[in-house]
Every structure is written in C-alpha cells, then in structure tokens.
Design a protein around this motif. Sequence first.
Motif, PDB file in Angstrom:
ATOM      1  N   GLY A  57       0.804  -1.226   0.000  1.00 40.34           N
ATOM      2  CA  GLY A  57       0.000   0.000   0.000  1.00 40.34           C
ATOM      3  C   GLY A  57       0.829   1.264   0.000  1.00 40.34           C
ATOM      4  O   GLY A  57       0.316   2.335   0.265  1.00 40.34           O
ATOM      5  N   THR A  58       2.117   1.125  -0.270  1.00 45.41           N
ATOM      6  CA  THR A  58       2.972   2.302  -0.303  1.00 45.41           C
ATOM      7  C   THR A  58       3.891   2.223  -1.501  1.00 45.41           C
ATOM      8  O   THR A  58       4.123   1.168  -2.057  1.00 45.41           O
ATOM      9  N   ALA A  59       4.404   3.353  -1.854  1.00 42.56           N
ATOM     10  CA  ALA A  59       5.427   3.414  -2.894  1.00 42.56           C
ATOM     11  C   ALA A  59       6.723   3.826  -2.214  1.00 42.56           C
ATOM     12  O   ALA A  59       6.694   4.391  -1.125  1.00 42.56           O
ATOM     13  N   PRO A  60       7.856   3.555  -2.821  1.00 43.80           N
ATOM     14  CA  PRO A  60       9.102   3.998  -2.214  1.00 43.80           C
ATOM     15  C   PRO A  60       9.063   5.504  -1.988  1.00 43.80           C
ATOM     16  O   PRO A  60       8.599   6.255  -2.831  1.00 43.80           O
ATOM     17  N   SER A  61       9.528   5.932  -0.840  1.00 47.40           N
ATOM     18  CA  SER A  61       9.521   7.349  -0.510  1.00 47.40           C
ATOM     19  C   SER A  61      10.934   7.905  -0.603  1.00 47.40           C
ATOM     20  O   SER A  61      11.883   7.282  -0.148  1.00 47.40           O
ATOM     21  N   PHE A  62      11.048   9.063  -1.188  1.00 48.61           N
ATOM     22  CA  PHE A  62      12.335   9.724  -1.311  1.00 48.61           C
ATOM     23  C   PHE A  62      12.218  11.088  -0.671  1.00 48.61           C
ATOM     24  O   PHE A  62      11.152  11.699  -0.639  1.00 48.61           O
ATOM     25  N   ASP A 101      10.391  13.745  -2.522  1.00 48.06           N
ATOM     26  CA  ASP A 101       8.937  13.570  -2.540  1.00 48.06           C
ATOM     27  C   ASP A 101       8.313  14.151  -1.280  1.00 48.06           C
ATOM     28  O   ASP A 101       7.272  14.797  -1.337  1.00 48.06           O
ATOM     29  N   ASP A 102       8.942  13.913  -0.134  1.00 38.91           N
ATOM     30  CA  ASP A 102       8.431  14.443   1.126  1.00 38.91           C
ATOM     31  C   ASP A 102       8.458  15.969   1.123  1.00 38.91           C
ATOM     32  O   ASP A 102       7.498  16.615   1.545  1.00 38.91           O
ATOM     33  N   GLU A 103       9.544  16.526   0.646  1.00 39.96           N
ATOM     34  CA  GLU A 103       9.667  17.985   0.579  1.00 39.96           C
ATOM     35  C   GLU A 103       8.610  18.581  -0.339  1.00 39.96           C
ATOM     36  O   GLU A 103       7.997  19.600  -0.012  1.00 39.96           O
ATOM     37  N   TYR A 150       5.284  18.503   1.380  1.00 44.72           N
ATOM     38  CA  TYR A 150       5.203  19.566   2.386  1.00 44.72           C
ATOM     39  C   TYR A 150       4.901  20.906   1.722  1.00 44.72           C
ATOM     40  O   TYR A 150       4.010  21.643   2.171  1.00 44.72           O
ATOM     41  N   GLU A 151       5.620  21.227   0.679  1.00 45.85           N
ATOM     42  CA  GLU A 151       5.433  22.507  -0.001  1.00 45.85           C
ATOM     43  C   GLU A 151       4.027  22.634  -0.600  1.00 45.85           C
ATOM     44  O   GLU A 151       3.420  23.696  -0.537  1.00 45.85           O
ATOM     45  N   GLN A 152       3.505  21.558  -1.159  1.00 46.89           N
ATOM     46  CA  GLN A 152       2.180  21.592  -1.778  1.00 46.89           C
ATOM     47  C   GLN A 152       1.059  21.678  -0.748  1.00 46.89           C
ATOM     48  O   GLN A 152      -0.036  22.127  -1.059  1.00 46.89           O
ATOM     49  N   ASN A 153       1.327  21.238   0.480  1.00 44.66           N
ATOM     50  CA  ASN A 153       0.296  21.197   1.516  1.00 44.66           C
ATOM     51  C   ASN A 153       0.698  21.986   2.752  1.00 44.66           C
ATOM     52  O   ASN A 153       0.225  21.712   3.852  1.00 44.66           O
ATOM     53  N   HIS A 156       6.609  11.847   5.330  1.00 39.19           N
ATOM     54  CA  HIS A 156       5.227  11.601   4.927  1.00 39.19           C
ATOM     55  C   HIS A 156       5.125  10.173   4.410  1.00 39.19           C
ATOM     56  O   HIS A 156       5.880   9.775   3.534  1.00 39.19           O
ATOM     57  N   SER A 157       4.213   9.401   4.995  1.00 38.58           N
ATOM     58  CA  SER A 157       3.957   8.056   4.482  1.00 38.58           C
ATOM     59  C   SER A 157       2.487   7.728   4.684  1.00 38.58           C
ATOM     60  O   SER A 157       1.843   8.254   5.589  1.00 38.58           O
ATOM     61  N   VAL A 158       1.985   6.872   3.833  1.00 41.17           N
ATOM     62  CA  VAL A 158       0.580   6.479   3.919  1.00 41.17           C
ATOM     63  C   VAL A 158       0.317   5.783   5.245  1.00 41.17           C
ATOM     64  O   VAL A 158      -0.692   6.015   5.899  1.00 41.17           O
TER      65      VAL A 158
END
Length: 110
Positions: free
Chosen positions: A26-31, A34-36, A39-42, A72-74
């Motif tokens: 239920g997750t994709a690899p997080s980098f 992607d987290d940054e 954060y910027e978008q939200n 950020h992770s699901v």
Amino acid sequence: MKRVTHHAEIQNRSCRFVRCVCLWRGTAPSFAGDDERYYEQNRAQFITYEKAAQTAVAHVGGGVATDVDFEHSVRKGTYFEVEVRGKDGREYDVKIDAKTGKVLSSKIDY
C-alpha cells in the motif's frame, strides 16, 4: 547478445517484483524530495520546521536542534523527525506530529 537479453529479462522481472511488493504494502518507495514536495504543496496543513524544532528542544529540556526532517507516508502519516543535542550533551530523536505539533515520541539516541 543472448546474455544481455537474459540480463535485461532478469532486471525486468526484478522491477515488476518491486512494483508488486509496493502495491501489496500500500505504499510506494519514498524519497526525501517527494516528502519535501508534499510539504510545499500542503504547507497550510502543517506546522513549520522552526516550530517542530522549538517543540522538540523544549520537550527535552533545552538544547539545540541539529536536524529537522519532514516525513510523509501512507502508513505512518506526517511528522517531523528532529534530532536534538540536549543541554545535558545527549542526542535525542523526537518525532513531532506535523499537523498538531504534539510530541509523538522521544528517545535518547545512543
């Protein structure tokens, strides 16, 4: 040429396996990027990096925040991971909820 084709097929199978595992979990690899970006978008939904650092430092009784990362992770949600060098000289890892600013966990980093 046959060896290259065989290698390409193994690599293709490996990529398919990784995609299947990620979908299954239920997750994709997080980098970090992607987290940054998330954060910027939200940004309006979250406390600032500075507020997370202040909260973590206050929680351990003073000191200096040496690193602040937004995660950020699901599965685990959104939080800041803050490394603090306390006034006592010890290193602390403090997790701060990115939406509420509450301390989720704190431990001494040995």
